[in-house]
Design a protein around this motif. Structure first.
Motif, PDB file in Angstrom:
ATOM      1  N   SER A 151       0.862  -1.182   0.000  1.00 39.28           N
ATOM      2  CA  SER A 151       0.000   0.000   0.000  1.00 39.28           C
ATOM      3  C   SER A 151       0.896   1.229   0.000  1.00 39.28           C
ATOM      4  O   SER A 151       1.903   1.257   0.719  1.00 39.28           O
ATOM      5  N   PRO A 152       0.585   2.236  -0.817  1.00 36.83           N
ATOM      6  CA  PRO A 152      -0.595   2.363  -1.674  1.00 36.83           C
ATOM      7  C   PRO A 152      -0.454   1.571  -2.971  1.00 36.83           C
ATOM      8  O   PRO A 152       0.638   1.458  -3.527  1.00 36.83           O
ATOM      9  N   PRO A 197      -2.348   1.773  -6.547  1.00 37.58           N
ATOM     10  CA  PRO A 197      -3.374   2.404  -7.388  1.00 37.58           C
ATOM     11  C   PRO A 197      -4.145   1.392  -8.224  1.00 37.58           C
ATOM     12  O   PRO A 197      -5.244   1.682  -8.692  1.00 37.58           O
ATOM     13  N   GLY A 241      -5.204  -1.425  -6.945  1.00 36.75           N
ATOM     14  CA  GLY A 241      -6.174  -2.013  -6.037  1.00 36.75           C
ATOM     15  C   GLY A 241      -6.092  -3.512  -5.893  1.00 36.75           C
ATOM     16  O   GLY A 241      -7.078  -4.162  -5.519  1.00 36.75           O
ATOM     17  N   ARG A 292      -5.476   1.708  -1.185  1.00 39.04           N
ATOM     18  CA  ARG A 292      -5.041   2.655  -2.213  1.00 39.04           C
ATOM     19  C   ARG A 292      -4.366   3.913  -1.663  1.00 39.04           C
ATOM     20  O   ARG A 292      -3.667   4.590  -2.413  1.00 39.04           O
TER      21      ARG A 292
END
Length: 386
Positions: A47-48, A50, A52, A91
């Motif tokens: 994490s993060p 993008p 998902g 995210r």
């Protein structure tokens, strides 16, 4: 911090608890300062992300499998184990310690036994678990044999294939876990002024974790929609996020809407509806006669595939509060509440009392199962903290 952590690994057990999965870590193996947890935990889970999906870490792309539990023997006279829950936001590149995870609570007691944090006799075990996030006590009841937890059994829970040994979770005095009050605003229902939406009626209840409950019908929904269908409704998740933020401010969780957007774990948003026939993710039909309430919950911005356990406990408590939207939607019953949700039917028990000083949640209870999946060390790329 241990030598293992300085080398870029953390000793870990990967476990399923209820309908969630998490890395189980010993408190002794993670950085001493809570602020130092974030870089290592974000890297371990990816994490993060993008995209998902969290392919570069142990997370699974949704909130229910992007979790970490930190466990240690308790120094409190009223508890055996301390448990800190960490939600790793998929995210956004941050961790959230604002609430509890009831599903992973099912794994905490067995993990503590297997890891030698507590000594138990063969037979029934009752461990007192102190959740540091909410500062609440939960008693976990399960079986042990040969100094280890028993995982094989005949209990099936919605959303999980196969069966396992029952783990009973008794939440003691669950009211006010997030805000300090069962009814943070003092009312069982009220109108929320939601920017961009106007007024919407809601019940703001805080038991096990804080929740904002609204009628599914008030958002043009039946309350039987599966997660993908909810995500496909244009603008729905944005409207629910606005309701969540307005509820957070009204409950005193966040001082303003901007701050409320940063606290992602609580409050949950629950859509409630009367009992009705509905489909499930397995393809089976849930009959109205088999349920007392229909519910869908938004967790970390997306529709939950089942129900968060703490949100289910809050539903069970709210169903006992006369005048709440949940009480209005639920079939009148003094028995265990049967909640129809995307993965099937989840049951929860709760007891409330009403005195001169208002409503009080005395207890809530569930049965879950758990299973260890892997033991080893998880790698992370964050700079070491000493």
């Amino acid at each position: 911090m241990s030598a293992a952590a300085r080398s870029g690994t953390l000793p870990a057990v990967f476990m399923r608890g209820g309908t969630s999965k998490a890395l189980m870590l010993h408190r002794r193996d993670v950085p001493g300062d809570l602020a130092a947890w974030e870089p290592a935990f974000l890297s371990a889970m990816d994490s993060p992300d993008p995209f998902g999906r969290q392919l570069n870490g142990m997370g699974g792309g949704v909130s229910s499998v992007s979790k970490i539990c930190v466990v240690e023997r308790s120094a409190r006279p009223d508890a055996d184990i301390d448990y800190t829950f960490v939600q790793v936001v998929v995210r956004d590149g941050r961790i959230d310690l604002s609430g509890n995870c009831g599903n992973m609570l099912a794994a905490v007691g067995p993990f503590a036994v297997d890891e030698g944090l507590v000594d138990v006799p063969d037979g029934p075990v009752r461990l007192r678990i102190f959740n540091t996030n909410t500062r609440k006590l939960i008693v976990a009841g399960f079986a042990a044999a040969g100094g280890r937890s028993v995982y094989r059994g005949d209990l099936a829970i919605p959303g999980v294939t196969g069966t396992g040994a029952p783990i009973q979770l008794d939440f003691l005095d669950p009211g006010g876990a997030t805000t300090g009050r069962l009814l943070p605003t003092g009312a069982v229902r009220q109108w929320l002024d939601v920017p961009g939406l106007g007024a919407i009626e809601a019940s703001l209840i805080d038991a096990a974790n804080a929740c904002v409950f609204v009628r599914a019908a008030d958002l043009g929904l039946a309350g039987t929609e599966l997660p993908a269908a909810l995500e496909a409704v244009p603008g729905l998740l944005d409207r629910l996020a606005r309701i969540r933020r307005a509820g957070s401010v009204a409950m005193g969780i966040a001082p303003d809407l901007e701050a409320a957007a940063r606290v992602v774990h609580v409050p949950f948003v629950g859509l409630v509806a009367p009992p009705q026939d509905s489909g499930s993710l397995s393809g089976a039909t849930i009959r109205a006669a088999e349920t007392d309430l229909g519910a869908r919950v938004i967790s970390n911005g997306v529709p939950h595939q089942a129900l968060p356990l703490t949100a289910t406990l809050c539903l069970a408590v709210a169903a006992r509060l006369e005048g709440s939207l949940v009480h209005e939607a639920a079939r009148p019953t003094e028995a265990v509440l049967r909640v129809g949700m995307p993965s099937g039917i989840l049951t929860a028990d709760a007891a409330v009392t009403r005195g001169a000083d208002g409503w009080r949640a005395e207890r809530g209870a569930f049965f879950r199962t758990a299973r260890p999946l892997m033991r080893g060390a998880v790698f992370y790329d964050a700079p070491p903290h000493v």
